[in-house]
Scaffold this active site. Structure first.
Site, PDB file in Angstrom:
ATOM      1  N   ARG A  59      -4.619 -25.936 -11.006  1.00  0.00           N
ATOM      2  CA  ARG A  59      -5.163 -25.984 -12.431  1.00  0.00           C
ATOM      3  C   ARG A  59      -5.894 -24.351 -13.087  1.00  0.00           C
ATOM      4  O   ARG A  59      -5.232 -24.217 -13.614  1.00  0.00           O
ATOM      5  CB  ARG A  59      -6.245 -26.747 -12.543  1.00  0.00           C
ATOM      6  CG  ARG A  59      -7.045 -27.741 -14.367  1.00  0.00           C
ATOM      7  CD  ARG A  59      -7.783 -26.710 -14.928  1.00  0.00           C
ATOM      8  NE  ARG A  59      -9.247 -26.438 -13.931  1.00  0.00           N
ATOM      9  CZ  ARG A  59     -10.318 -25.286 -14.348  1.00  0.00           C
ATOM     10  NH1 ARG A  59      -9.920 -24.756 -15.458  1.00  0.00           N
ATOM     11  NH2 ARG A  59     -10.942 -25.458 -13.661  1.00  0.00           N
ATOM     12  N   HIS A  73     -17.822 -22.346  -4.766  1.00  0.00           N
ATOM     13  CA  HIS A  73     -16.536 -21.756  -5.736  1.00  0.00           C
ATOM     14  C   HIS A  73     -16.591 -20.622  -6.000  1.00  0.00           C
ATOM     15  O   HIS A  73     -17.655 -20.249  -6.451  1.00  0.00           O
ATOM     16  CB  HIS A  73     -16.064 -22.502  -7.248  1.00  0.00           C
ATOM     17  CG  HIS A  73     -15.308 -22.002  -7.991  1.00  0.00           C
ATOM     18  ND1 HIS A  73     -14.348 -23.437  -8.079  1.00  0.00           N
ATOM     19  CD2 HIS A  73     -14.800 -20.651  -8.816  1.00  0.00           C
ATOM     20  CE1 HIS A  73     -13.061 -22.804  -9.316  1.00  0.00           C
ATOM     21  NE2 HIS A  73     -13.796 -21.193  -8.494  1.00  0.00           N
ATOM     22  N   HIS A  94     -15.484 -16.232  -6.539  1.00  0.00           N
ATOM     23  CA  HIS A  94     -14.187 -15.183  -7.131  1.00  0.00           C
ATOM     24  C   HIS A  94     -14.886 -13.984  -6.078  1.00  0.00           C
ATOM     25  O   HIS A  94     -14.928 -13.829  -5.892  1.00  0.00           O
ATOM     26  CB  HIS A  94     -14.080 -15.374  -8.957  1.00  0.00           C
ATOM     27  CG  HIS A  94     -13.485 -16.398  -9.106  1.00  0.00           C
ATOM     28  ND1 HIS A  94     -12.719 -16.509 -10.046  1.00  0.00           N
ATOM     29  CD2 HIS A  94     -14.405 -17.603  -8.984  1.00  0.00           C
ATOM     30  CE1 HIS A  94     -12.490 -17.322 -10.797  1.00  0.00           C
ATOM     31  NE2 HIS A  94     -13.102 -18.050 -10.234  1.00  0.00           N
ATOM     32  N   CYS A 106     -10.940 -15.118 -15.232  1.00  0.00           N
ATOM     33  CA  CYS A 106     -11.607 -16.408 -16.452  1.00  0.00           C
ATOM     34  C   CYS A 106     -10.933 -15.549 -17.525  1.00  0.00           C
ATOM     35  O   CYS A 106     -11.817 -14.186 -17.282  1.00  0.00           O
ATOM     36  CB  CYS A 106     -13.270 -16.357 -15.468  1.00  0.00           C
ATOM     37  SG  CYS A 106     -14.141 -16.568 -17.061  1.00  0.00           S
ATOM     38  N   ASN A 147      -9.281 -16.443  -7.776  1.00  0.00           N
ATOM     39  CA  ASN A 147     -10.173 -17.144  -7.092  1.00  0.00           C
ATOM     40  C   ASN A 147      -9.959 -16.584  -5.227  1.00  0.00           C
ATOM     41  O   ASN A 147      -8.707 -15.775  -5.460  1.00  0.00           O
ATOM     42  CB  ASN A 147      -9.915 -18.871  -7.013  1.00  0.00           C
ATOM     43  CG  ASN A 147     -10.424 -19.422  -8.019  1.00  0.00           C
ATOM     44  OD1 ASN A 147     -11.326 -19.959  -8.799  1.00  0.00           O
ATOM     45  ND2 ASN A 147      -8.979 -19.643  -8.966  1.00  0.00           N
TER      46      ASN A 147
END
Length: 306
Positions: A15, A211, A213, A244, A253
């Protein structure tokens, strides 16, 4: 310092990793990635997003992907549902094709919230409240993604108090667990810990995930910084997919392969077969026509080749 003995990883590659790819990726390829990830031992996979194809064309095949997955017992499949229309689309299929968890997202930055979803933080929470209620009513779990928790492309550094404010709002509408996300990858360990601590004022450590990056190469040290606080749930993306669209220069990520290599080297269990995980990353990278963005993958494949 007592670190967690086991870490649960949510692979967000299908996703979050693929949503910004310009070239179309077939539903068959996405399904193939999910199958390879679950065979590698991933127990949580973020599969797709039920958003308008006008805004995210790559996710237009969401129902087809959810239909095509051969589910594995013990694996949690999540999808992004930013509004009630998206949630209704996610449960329009037969019950066995419903997601196990939905994800709503908010930002710790007012400017980012306006640029990303055209409303204030408070307004975004008002929008999500009926989605959260509807999901819980159907027995579907709810996760809240908190973006820009340490830095924003428009506002710069984000104060921990703003992160706490967003976490409190999420808790107030019934969100069960939250992601503390460094969306543009500018965070460093102490800043990440401050964002985590602000979140811990509203959610228990078992309901928080990191989470990160890797824009500035800090994702692994930020993972370690979160581990030091007892956080044991993390999100990453196979082959380091993602970025993003609202954050110029933000890279993908952190690669799941790199996180797993680090954790296994620290004696922390993940339940993941690193070799199979690397093969999953190679599979999707070949479909995209490029090399996996993972140093561990490259090193181990070079070693394999002798």
């Amino acid at each position: 310092m007592k670190l967690p003995t086991r870490v649960q990883i949510v692979d967000v590659g299908p996703r979050d990793g693929l949503q910004n790819e310009k070239q179309p990726v077939s539903a068959e390829t996405k399904i193939g990635l999910v199958h390879r990830l679950q065979e590698a031992g991933l127990e949580e996979i973020e599969v797709t997003s039920f958003v308008s194809p006008k805004w995210v064309p790559q996710m237009a095949d969401n129902a087809e992907v959810m239909h095509g997955i051969q589910r594995k017992a013990g694996v949690r499949y999540s999808v992004l549902t930013p509004n009630l229309k998206g949630f209704e689309a996610a449960i329009a299929a037969p019950r066995e094709e419903w997601p196990d968890e939905i994800v709503v997202f908010g930002a710790a930055s007012e400017a980012f919230s306006q640029k990303n979803i055209n409303c204030s933080i408070a307004e975004s929470i008002e929008r999500f409240a009926p989605v959260v209620a509807a999901a819980l009513d159907k027995g579907i779990r709810v996760r809240g993604a908190m973006s820009c928790t340490v830095g924003c492309p428009y506002e710069g550094e984000i104060a921990p108090a703003k992160v706490g404010y967003l976490a409190q709002l999420m808790k107030g509408i019934g969100v069960q667990r939250v992601d503390v996300a460094d969306t543009i990858g500018v965070g460093t360990p102490r800043k990440v810990q401050a964002a985590m601590e602000a979140t811990l004022a509203h959610f228990g450590v078992d309901a928080i995930s990191g989470h990160f990056h890797d824009t500035y190469g800090q994702a692994l040290v930020n993972t370690l910084a979160a581990l030091e606080l007892g956080v044991w749930n993390f999100q990453s993306s196979s082959a380091g997919l993602g970025g993003c669209p609202y954050a110029k220069g933000a890279t993908g990520n952190v690669a799941t392969e790199d996180v797993v290599y680090m954790l296994h080297g620290m004696g922390i269990e993940t339940g993941i077969d690193l070799d199979k995980l690397i093969d999953a990353g190679v599979y999707i990278s070949e479909a995209l026509g490029r090399e996996p963005n993972s140093r561990a993958s490259k090193a181990i494949r070079t070693k394999r080749a002798g």
